[in-house]
Design a protein around this motif. Structure first.
Motif, mmCIF file in Angstrom:
data_model
loop_
_atom_site.group_PDB
_atom_site.id
_atom_site.type_symbol
_atom_site.label_atom_id
_atom_site.label_comp_id
_atom_site.label_asym_id
_atom_site.label_seq_id
_atom_site.Cartn_x
_atom_site.Cartn_y
_atom_site.Cartn_z
ATOM 1 N N ILE A 178 69.291 -8.568 74.771
ATOM 2 C CA ILE A 178 69.594 -9.972 74.465
ATOM 3 C C ILE A 178 70.338 -10.607 75.641
ATOM 4 N N TRP A 187 74.550 -5.619 68.437
ATOM 5 C CA TRP A 187 74.472 -5.894 69.863
ATOM 6 C C TRP A 187 75.681 -5.323 70.599
ATOM 7 N N TYR A 233 70.801 -21.534 72.812
ATOM 8 C CA TYR A 233 70.971 -20.157 72.333
ATOM 9 C C TYR A 233 71.250 -20.088 70.843
ATOM 10 N N ARG A 281 67.741 -20.142 69.293
ATOM 11 C CA ARG A 281 66.962 -18.930 69.554
ATOM 12 C C ARG A 281 67.587 -17.666 68.964
ATOM 13 N N TYR A 282 68.923 -17.553 69.041
ATOM 14 C CA TYR A 282 69.597 -16.298 68.665
ATOM 15 C C TYR A 282 70.594 -16.426 67.518
#
Length: 152
Positions: A103, A79, A28, A31-32
């Motif tokens: 997400i 977020w 993660y 990716r994030y």
């Protein structure tokens, strides 16, 4: 006195948990661009819905400073959103934004894939043994539940 740290059960459990966690965190993070505390806060809000920072800390066993930094980072990524408590202005309620829920949904897929990968590494018998051992430890050592039930 003979003592071998590498065979001390609490040490081994911690080491295994750290290895599993680091491997998932690498996924993660790549990716994030998300830290472990951010993932844990996002996961708590995604699983349980609106919470306070104190509730996130209690749910995820994170210190309040880590929760605070994670909340700020998730807010900067848009977020998470904050709302003031109508009865007590010192309390802020936190919840995921639509982007945060998206997400979180992607992270659930990533988490399930990782869990399947680990299950494959252990094999059916190994997974059942691990689950039984963890359940026994949790049943014997867990304090009365402070955690909230997942939202439906």
């Amino acid at each position: 006195m003979d003592f071998k740290l590498e065979t001390f059960l609490p040490y081994r459990l911690n080491l295994a948990a750290e290895l599993v966690s680091q491997r998932f965190a690498a996924q993660y993070r790549a990716r994030y661009r998300m830290t472990r505390p951010e993932w844990r806060a996002l996961a708590a809000l995604g699983s349980y819905g609106r919470m306070t920072a104190t509730e996130i800390g209690a749910n995820s066993s994170m210190h309040k400073t880590k929760v605070s930094r994670a909340v700020r980072a998730l807010e900067e990524k848009r977020w998470l959103k904050r709302s003031e408590d109508l009865d007590d202005r010192r309390i802020e309620h936190l919840e995921l934004t639509p982007a945060g829920r998206r997400i979180y949904g992607e992270m659930v897929v990533l988490a399930r894939d990782y869990e399947r990968e680990l299950a494959g590494l252990l094999g059916t018998g190994g997974l059942k043994q691990l689950e039984a051992g963890l359940a026994a430890i949790e049943a014997k050592l867990a304090a009365p539940a402070r955690r909230r039930a997942p939202k439906d």
